[in-house]
Design a protein around this motif. Sequence first.
Motif, PDB file in Angstrom:
ATOM      1  N   ALA A  23      -0.425  24.143 -86.788  1.00 54.16           N
ATOM      2  CA  ALA A  23      -0.072  24.047 -88.211  1.00 54.16           C
ATOM      3  C   ALA A  23       1.350  23.578 -88.337  1.00 54.16           C
ATOM      4  CB  ALA A  23       0.033  25.392 -88.790  1.00 54.16           C
ATOM      5  N   GLY A  24       1.814  22.615 -87.361  1.00 60.36           N
ATOM      6  CA  GLY A  24       3.124  21.987 -87.432  1.00 60.36           C
ATOM      7  C   GLY A  24       4.245  23.012 -87.469  1.00 60.36           C
ATOM      8  N   GLU A  25       4.104  24.010 -86.941  1.00 61.92           N
ATOM      9  CA  GLU A  25       5.271  25.030 -86.929  1.00 61.92           C
ATOM     10  C   GLU A  25       5.998  24.999 -85.560  1.00 61.92           C
ATOM     11  OE1 GLU A  25       6.474  26.609 -89.532  1.00 61.92           O
ATOM     12  OE2 GLU A  25       4.893  26.098 -90.867  1.00 61.92           O
ATOM     13  N   THR A 138       2.686  13.630 -92.666  1.00 65.71           N
ATOM     14  CA  THR A 138       2.604  14.752 -94.097  1.00 65.71           C
ATOM     15  C   THR A 138       2.681  16.115 -93.522  1.00 65.71           C
ATOM     16  OG1 THR A 138       0.505  14.488 -94.566  1.00 65.71           O
ATOM     17  CG2 THR A 138       1.440  12.835 -95.572  1.00 65.71           C
ATOM     18  N   ARG A 139       3.075  16.940 -94.269  1.00 59.92           N
ATOM     19  CA  ARG A 139       3.103  18.434 -94.044  1.00 59.92           C
ATOM     20  C   ARG A 139       2.461  19.104 -95.369  1.00 59.92           C
ATOM     21  NH1 ARG A 139       7.519  19.575 -91.937  1.00 59.92           N
ATOM     22  NH2 ARG A 139       6.903  19.911 -89.713  1.00 59.92           N
ATOM     23  N   GLY A 140       1.320  19.400 -95.658  1.00 64.73           N
ATOM     24  CA  GLY A 140       0.907  19.793 -96.997  1.00 64.73           C
ATOM     25  C   GLY A 140       0.850  18.855 -97.719  1.00 64.73           C
ATOM     26  N   SER A 141       1.349  18.957 -98.958  1.00 60.36           N
ATOM     27  CA  SER A 141       1.454  17.965 -99.799  1.00 60.36           C
ATOM     28  C   SER A 141       2.634  17.055 -99.729  1.00 60.36           C
ATOM     29  CB  SER A 141       1.360  18.553-101.215  1.00 60.36           C
ATOM     30  OG  SER A 141       2.432  19.423-101.334  1.00 60.36           O
ATOM     31  N   GLU A 142       3.587  17.368 -98.864  1.00 64.23           N
ATOM     32  CA  GLU A 142       4.971  16.660 -98.558  1.00 64.23           C
ATOM     33  C   GLU A 142       4.612  15.644 -97.836  1.00 64.23           C
ATOM     34  OE1 GLU A 142       9.272  17.319 -96.943  1.00 64.23           O
ATOM     35  OE2 GLU A 142       7.808  18.904 -96.698  1.00 64.23           O
ATOM     36  N   ARG A 143       5.228  14.251 -98.379  1.00 68.58           N
ATOM     37  CA  ARG A 143       5.149  13.225 -97.640  1.00 68.58           C
ATOM     38  C   ARG A 143       6.308  12.821 -96.695  1.00 68.58           C
ATOM     39  NH1 ARG A 143       3.001   8.096-101.376  1.00 68.58           N
ATOM     40  NH2 ARG A 143       5.167   8.287-102.182  1.00 68.58           N
ATOM     41  N   ARG A 158      -0.812  -2.731 -87.110  1.00 64.93           N
ATOM     42  CA  ARG A 158      -2.293  -2.813 -87.258  1.00 64.93           C
ATOM     43  C   ARG A 158      -2.662  -1.261 -86.929  1.00 64.93           C
ATOM     44  NH1 ARG A 158      -6.867  -6.068 -84.866  1.00 64.93           N
ATOM     45  NH2 ARG A 158      -8.497  -5.185 -85.974  1.00 64.93           N
ATOM     46  N   ASP A 159      -1.873  -0.582 -86.097  1.00 60.22           N
ATOM     47  CA  ASP A 159      -2.477   0.634 -85.576  1.00 60.22           C
ATOM     48  C   ASP A 159      -1.637   1.762 -86.399  1.00 60.22           C
ATOM     49  OD1 ASP A 159      -4.250  -0.175 -83.385  1.00 60.22           O
ATOM     50  OD2 ASP A 159      -2.721  -0.712 -82.260  1.00 60.22           O
ATOM     51  N   VAL A 160      -2.285   2.676 -87.068  1.00 64.19           N
ATOM     52  CA  VAL A 160      -1.391   3.677 -87.906  1.00 64.19           C
ATOM     53  C   VAL A 160      -2.031   5.141 -87.750  1.00 64.19           C
ATOM     54  CG1 VAL A 160      -0.749   4.568 -90.336  1.00 64.19           C
ATOM     55  CG2 VAL A 160      -0.906   2.142 -89.650  1.00 64.19           C
ATOM     56  N   ILE A 161      -1.298   5.907 -87.295  1.00 68.59           N
ATOM     57  CA  ILE A 161      -1.919   7.364 -87.021  1.00 68.59           C
ATOM     58  C   ILE A 161      -1.478   7.963 -88.299  1.00 68.59           C
ATOM     59  CG2 ILE A 161      -1.213   9.761 -85.846  1.00 68.59           C
ATOM     60  CD1 ILE A 161      -0.239   7.936 -83.422  1.00 68.59           C
ATOM     61  N   VAL A 162      -2.489   8.806 -88.751  1.00 66.88           N
ATOM     62  CA  VAL A 162      -2.403   9.502 -89.989  1.00 66.88           C
ATOM     63  C   VAL A 162      -2.292  11.068 -89.731  1.00 66.88           C
ATOM     64  CG1 VAL A 162      -3.364  10.053 -92.321  1.00 66.88           C
ATOM     65  CG2 VAL A 162      -3.904   7.804 -91.289  1.00 66.88           C
ATOM     66  N   MET A 163      -0.896  11.383 -89.725  1.00 69.92           N
ATOM     67  CA  MET A 163      -0.568  12.551 -89.061  1.00 69.92           C
ATOM     68  C   MET A 163      -0.528  13.710 -90.193  1.00 69.92           C
ATOM     69  SD  MET A 163       0.150  14.500 -86.294  1.00 69.92           S
ATOM     70  CE  MET A 163       0.674  13.369 -85.285  1.00 69.92           C
ATOM     71  N   THR A 164      -1.536  14.772 -90.225  1.00 73.15           N
ATOM     72  CA  THR A 164      -1.442  15.882 -91.077  1.00 73.15           C
ATOM     73  C   THR A 164      -1.075  17.121 -90.288  1.00 73.15           C
ATOM     74  OG1 THR A 164      -3.339  14.524 -92.191  1.00 73.15           O
ATOM     75  CG2 THR A 164      -2.995  16.889 -92.970  1.00 73.15           C
ATOM     76  N   ARG A 178      -7.937  11.929 -98.099  1.00 68.27           N
ATOM     77  CA  ARG A 178      -6.608  11.018 -97.552  1.00 68.27           C
ATOM     78  C   ARG A 178      -6.993   9.871 -96.834  1.00 68.27           C
ATOM     79  NH1 ARG A 178      -1.691  12.098 -94.109  1.00 68.27           N
ATOM     80  NH2 ARG A 178      -0.117  10.662 -94.648  1.00 68.27           N
ATOM     81  N   LEU A 179      -7.781   9.921 -95.769  1.00 67.89           N
ATOM     82  CA  LEU A 179      -7.951   9.029 -94.818  1.00 67.89           C
ATOM     83  C   LEU A 179      -9.048   7.916 -95.592  1.00 67.89           C
ATOM     84  CD1 LEU A 179      -8.570  11.360 -91.813  1.00 67.89           C
ATOM     85  CD2 LEU A 179      -7.161   9.230 -91.660  1.00 67.89           C
TER      86      LEU A 179
END
Length: 227
Positions: A23-25, A138-143, A158-164, A178-179
């Motif tokens: 959970a990103g903690e 992002t973390r939750g709704s926070e960008r 060209r290469d982008v990680i979408v980190m949630t 989102r993706l």
Amino acid sequence: MADGFEIIPVIDLRHGQVVRARAGERASYAPIVTPLAKESSPGAVARGLMAAVRATRLYVADLDAIIDGTPPDRASLEAIRCACPDARLWVDAGFSHAAGVDAFLAAGLGRPVIGSESQTDAGLVRALGGRAVFSLDTRGSERLGPDALHDEPAHWPRDVIVMTLGRVGAGAGPDLDRLAALRASSPATRLYAAGGVRGPADVAALAGIGVAGALVASAIHDGSLGA
């Protein structure tokens, strides 16, 4: 597994050990216990992950560098490279300045990942172009990071990680809405989902909306995803 979809195992490093992300903690991450390795050393865990899914690429998050601003953990990266000599490494070490990226590239330890959370503007991402991977965090709704990096695909390589981050290790599933929206806004970008992948059904859903791959840790350690 969906044809052409790439599973990229993930290692989170803290104080020279691999830790289990949840959970990103990040402050609460503990050394990992996994059936894939007898210890939490970077080389042993990397070898187990790569073999489990027959991967060719490995993502490494150097949490000491990201959180504390320390230099990249070269000893751990070299141990991973020694254990998995054919692996192509993507490394997020909190890069925020060109000099640090140049030094990392000169060391030949992998391809740098530039996280939006570590940026103050879009300059570094634009300057590096395809030499780096960009992580849209992002973390939750926070960008996290500058709005321009989230709103303007023209800045992206060209290469982008979408980190949630809130979904990392939480078993919540990937953020498909989102993706899909990011995919529609920049069809030429290769998107890699990070956070929430639980197993083959999530992989199929991601492939179905045109995502190129996923960064995965927990589902591999738990045996939900494997070769």
